[in-house]
Design an enzyme around this catalytic site. Structure first.
Site, PDB file in Angstrom:
ATOM      1  N   ASP A 506       0.887  -1.146   0.000  1.00  0.00           N
ATOM      2  CA  ASP A 506       0.000   0.000   0.000  1.00  0.00           C
ATOM      3  C   ASP A 506       0.936   1.210   0.000  1.00  0.00           C
ATOM      4  O   ASP A 506       2.097   1.094   0.353  1.00  0.00           O
ATOM      5  CB  ASP A 506      -0.852  -0.044   1.271  1.00  0.00           C
ATOM      6  CG  ASP A 506      -1.691   1.198   1.428  1.00  0.00           C
ATOM      7  OD1 ASP A 506      -2.329   1.593   0.447  1.00  0.00           O
ATOM      8  OD2 ASP A 506      -1.692   1.772   2.532  1.00  0.00           O
ATOM      9  N   ASP A 692      -1.531  -0.725   5.903  1.00  0.00           N
ATOM     10  CA  ASP A 692      -1.732  -0.192   7.244  1.00  0.00           C
ATOM     11  C   ASP A 692      -3.158   0.238   7.570  1.00  0.00           C
ATOM     12  O   ASP A 692      -3.556   0.217   8.706  1.00  0.00           O
ATOM     13  CB  ASP A 692      -0.795   0.990   7.490  1.00  0.00           C
ATOM     14  CG  ASP A 692      -1.284   2.248   6.828  1.00  0.00           C
ATOM     15  OD1 ASP A 692      -1.791   2.135   5.696  1.00  0.00           O
ATOM     16  OD2 ASP A 692      -1.195   3.328   7.428  1.00  0.00           O
ATOM     17  N   ASP A 696      -7.176  -1.385   3.943  1.00  0.00           N
ATOM     18  CA  ASP A 696      -6.338  -2.521   3.563  1.00  0.00           C
ATOM     19  C   ASP A 696      -6.752  -3.805   4.269  1.00  0.00           C
ATOM     20  O   ASP A 696      -6.239  -4.874   3.961  1.00  0.00           O
ATOM     21  CB  ASP A 696      -4.863  -2.255   3.924  1.00  0.00           C
ATOM     22  CG  ASP A 696      -4.293  -1.100   3.142  1.00  0.00           C
ATOM     23  OD1 ASP A 696      -4.611  -1.007   1.955  1.00  0.00           O
ATOM     24  OD2 ASP A 696      -3.541  -0.302   3.719  1.00  0.00           O
TER      25      ASP A 696
END
Lengths: 802, 65
Positions: A506, A692, A696
């Site tokens: 991410d 995080d 996600d």
């Protein structure tokens, strides 16, 4: 632990131009923000500065919000307290709180001492493993909100622990396991003692006595301690899937029954010592494994923890009335003040404000919302109050939809995890077949010895070494990784890392720091220095919950602005010493003239004084320092890397180019991310996901191996297979090395265990191995396995690490 | 040697008591947090800094069980 340029409290880097200092233990210390400084000051004022000597991990950065009693006052309402407070007696209540920010045992000491000083607090008990805190207090002396403010002031954010069922389950499991282990351990010691007397040749009358004695001691071991094995074996037979538990149960059960037979009717041999020892060692392995699993400080498991406990609803006569969230239904009109989390899905009826939707999109910037726009439960209202017509509450919100998606993703975790189990299944089947065949042959030759020989095969080929081979190595590797910044919480991670083909990151908060930072200041007026300019900006942004305001928090000083006003989607303005300052978009700050914006990435804000441009301020969500080394190290291992982000294309492509990612995708919703990972995994790729945010969480649950950042939301941390404890991404590269070493050790262990078994099997089948030799052989083979596993800690793969 | 007929059962009773005490300790939550208690001894108190919360938390542990 911290270097000169790191914050003394939280260990993060101290930003340039800032100046927060405090004398602790006679030394000047630097801090990264007023939040950390305030927390440190509260700790020192309470005479608890020893905390900084005791702690073994940096504290977490306190959230930048003013500690105000007001925020916690709702928790004084009796109907809100119903869920997490119960009465212990007259004028004595006990609250169960979840604390965010506990990093090590010293935190427990700090909290217990800090709260213990408050008048009216009777007792404080904090559990560093579960992050739970039980406070007993006298409501006549102190309000619960004051206790919560005290916690917040030393940097721990309290949340009422309402969802206790799973926690209670975990506690029972761990207590039960400890008791089983204790009974097996005590039993083993006693039976061994008696066994010495038996083996050294007790005469007939004493033999009977000692046999009965060991029978009495071994009985609770078998029926209480070994029960989980029997239960698991039964389950495994019912599902027609052989596991290690089947021969374990057969060996324990068979040896116990045969020994009992021998005790009651005389003759034969007794194996009570083997039974107890066997049970104890297996339980020990499982107990250690379970503790590693539980250690992942399970804070809040549910998304619902994100929502406020109370909301203000418009009642019949048009006034605002606070009531618990559970009392709200669709169609109600609620008021969401600036700086609070929106509690329900709905449509804005009145007001205009910037709302941060990081939750759903991962996009860190606030989105402008005005009447008619949809808002979603769990998002943060920043600038000004909004009136919202509720369209969905509870289970029908988007937030709950994400939660369901998470559960589903977890259920269809890739099947490779079960691989090791299947192999064990074959081995087990082989052992059972061999024992049966040998038993049958002996039955033909010498029926009197058949039972004993069969049992000694089961004991000697006891899958003890075999079943300890992986857990011992894994436990040792997990401990090593934990010391170096990666907390592994699911068993398949270390094995899984060896099979990873692709690592997906991410962007926001993972490869980057996650919030905009002041990168540079371009002054248009040389008379004012940069520090002063930033002080002015910080004074303007004080009190704002907009994500941009966070960037200026490190520069807050004594400067106070008057008439601070926020204009949604444009900027802030205020008056200082008669001058009118504006900070924000160029058109807002300097409406009359247009000036050229400097070149450079990120976001440029303009600060103006009395409509004259004063300075350009560059904000940018910077890459973590360790991002590039990590990417290089992973690429050197031949892994393919991908960037998956909910952000807009420009930003994502820039980061992808900077780190030379070969694949990247932008504008991904949580569903898109999950679908993409599933697609890759269906095509046979093994994917590791590093992320995080809440957005996600579904992907973390769905990926073969997942890593959550240490600063990630609790939810992301609990759903991920491992958590990065520090800020150093390079721990990931180390994990790959460690996994390779672990695999090597496991293979050595397995080969040893199999060779041992192959040698012992024919001997046992021939009836040449007496019980004491079987017991010694079994212990030795286990010791070899454990000793080999401990090499992981000593022979550190540091040399090959980045 | 005959004394063993008495001494061994006595040992068994001691064993039962030890296990009973351990069960009580586990059930009263004393083993729930194995990380902190090991460190607690290292948090030395300064003279005069009465460990208020320690005393109280001890008593509450008992009252809970």
């Amino acid at each position: 632990m911290t270097t000169a340029s790191d914050c003394f409290h939280c260990g993060l880097q101290v930003p340039p131009y800032s100046d927060f200092r405090l004398a602790i233990d006679g030394q000047q210390r630097d801090f990264c923000c007023p939040g950390c400084q305030a927390v440190a000051a509260a700790i020192v004022d309470g005479g608890l500065e020893q905390f900084y000597r005791f702690r073994t991990a940096s504290a977490t950065k306190p959230e930048e919000r003013a500690v105000s009693a007001k925020r916690f006052e709702v928790y004084n309402l009796a109907e809100v307290q119903l869920e997490f407070v119960h009465a212990l007696g007259e004028d004595r209540l006990q609250a169960s709180l979840l604390l965010e920010g506990i990093t090590c045992a010293a935190c427990v000491w700090l909290i217990e001492h800090h709260l213990g000083k408050l008048a009216g607090v009777m007792s404080v008990r904090v559990n560093a493993t579960t992050h739970r805190c039980l406070v007993d207090w006298q409501p006549s002396q102190i309000d619960l909100s004051d206790v919560m403010v005290a916690l917040e002031s030393i940097g721990y954010h309290p949340i009422p622990a309402t969802e206790d069922r799973q926690q209670a389950m975990r506690q029972t499991e761990s207590r039960r396991a400890l008791m089983r282990l204790a009974v097996a351990g005590f039993g083993m010691m006693q039976v061994m003692m008696v066994a010495v007397a038996l083996y050294s040749g007790a005469d007939a009358s004493w033999e009977g006595f000692f046999r009965w004695l060991s029978f009495i001691i071994a009985t609770p071991v078998v029926f209480f301690s070994a029960r989980p094995f029997f239960a698991a074996a039964k389950r495994s037979l019912l599902t027609r899937h052989l596991t290690m538990d089947v021969p374990v149960s057969l060996a324990i059960g068979g040896a116990y029954l045969a020994s009992t037979w021998a005790t009651v009717f005389g003759g034969g041999e007794v194996y009570f010592d083997s039974v107890s020892m066997f049970t104890f060692f297996l339980l020990l392995g499982r107990y250690l494994e379970m503790r590693a699993r539980h250690r992942n400080g399970i804070a809040s498991d549910r998304l619902a923890q994100l929502l406020p406990v109370t909301v203000e609803r418009m009642d019949a006569d048009g006034g605002w009335q606070p009531l618990p969230l559970s009392g709200v239904s669709a169609g109600d009109l609620i008021l969401v003040p600036a700086g609070t989390t929106i509690a329900c899905d709905g449509v804005v009826e009145q007001g205009r404000s910037a709302v941060v939707e990081t939750l759903l999109t991962g996009e860190p910037d606030a989105i402008d919302k005005q009447s008619g726009d949809q808002v979603i439960a769990g998002t943060l209202n920043t600038d000004s109050a909004l009136q919202i017509r509720v369209s969905a509450v509870g289970a029908s919100t988007r937030l709950s939809a994400i939660e369901r998606m998470v559960e589903q993703a977890q259920q269809d975790k890739p099947a490779q995890v079960a691989m090791a189990d299947r192999l064990a299944g074959y081995f087990v089947a082989a052992v059972l077949v061999v024992s049966a065949v040998v038993g049958a042959v002996w039955w033909q030759l010498e029926p009197g010895r058949a039972v004993w020989v069969t049992l000694s095969i089961l004991v000697v080929t006891c899958p003890c070494a075999l079943s300890l081979a992986s857990p011992a190595a894994l436990t040792s590797a997990v401990g090593w990784l934990r010391q170096r910044g990666l907390l592994v919480t699911r068993g398949h991670v270390l094995e899984g890392l060896n099979h990873i083909d692709r690592v997906i990151f991410d962007k926001t908060g993972t490869l980057t720091l996650g919030s905009p930072q002041v990168v540079s200041v371009v002054s248009a007026d040389d008379a004012i220095d940069e520090a002063r300019l930033l002080e002015i900006c910080a004074a303007l942004e004080t009190g704002s919950t907009h994500p941009i305001a966070k960037a200026f928090a490190p520069y807050v000083s004594g400067v106070e602005m008057d008439n601070v006003e926020q204009t949604t989607g444009a900027g802030v303005s205020g008056v200082l010493e008669g001058d009118h300052y504006r900070l924000g978009k160029p058109a807002f700050a300097c409406a009359k003239e247009t000036i050229a914006q400097p070149e450079g990435q990120g976001q440029w804000l303009l600060l103006s004084r009395n409509q004259k441009p004063l300075a350009w301020i560059q904000l940018h969500d910077q890459l973590r320092e360790s991002a590039l080394p990590l990417v290089k190290a992973l690429r050197a291992r031949g892994l393919s890397l991908e960037l998956l982000s909910g952000d807009a294309e420009a930003e994502v492509s820039r980061v992808a180019a900077e780190l030379e990612f070969e694949h990247w995708r932008c504008n991904c919703s949580p569903d898109d991310k999950l679908a993409h990972i599933r697609d890759l995994q269906n095509r046979g790729q093994q994917v590791m996901m590093v992320g995080d945010g809440i957005n996600d969480v579904p992907v973390l649950s769905g990926a073969f191996v997942s890593v959550a950042m240490g600063g990630a939301t609790d939810l992301a941390q609990t759903r991920a297979d491992s958590v990065l404890l520090g800020r150093d991404l390079r721990a990931l590269a180390r994990a790959f090395d460690c996994a390779a070493l672990t695999r090597r050790i496991i293979r050595q262990n397995l080969s040893w265990a199999i060779i041992y078994n192959l040698l012992a099997l024919p001997l046992a089948a021939a009836g040449w191995i007496p019980p004491w030799a079987a017991a010694i052989g079994m212990s030795l083979s286990s010791l070899v396995v454990v000793g080999n596993a401990l090499r992981i800690g000593r022979r550190s793969p540091e040399a090959t690490a980045v | 040697m005959e004394s063993l007929y008495l001494l061994v059962p006595v040992a068994l009773i001691f064993l039962a008591i030890a296990i009973k005490v351990l069960f009580w300790a586990v059930n009263s939550g004393q083993y729930d947090d194995l990380d902190t208690e090991g460190h607690r001894i290292l948090f030395d108190e300064q003279p005069g800094d009465a460990p208020v919360s320690e005393d109280k938390s001890e008593s509450s542990k008992r009252s809970d069980s």
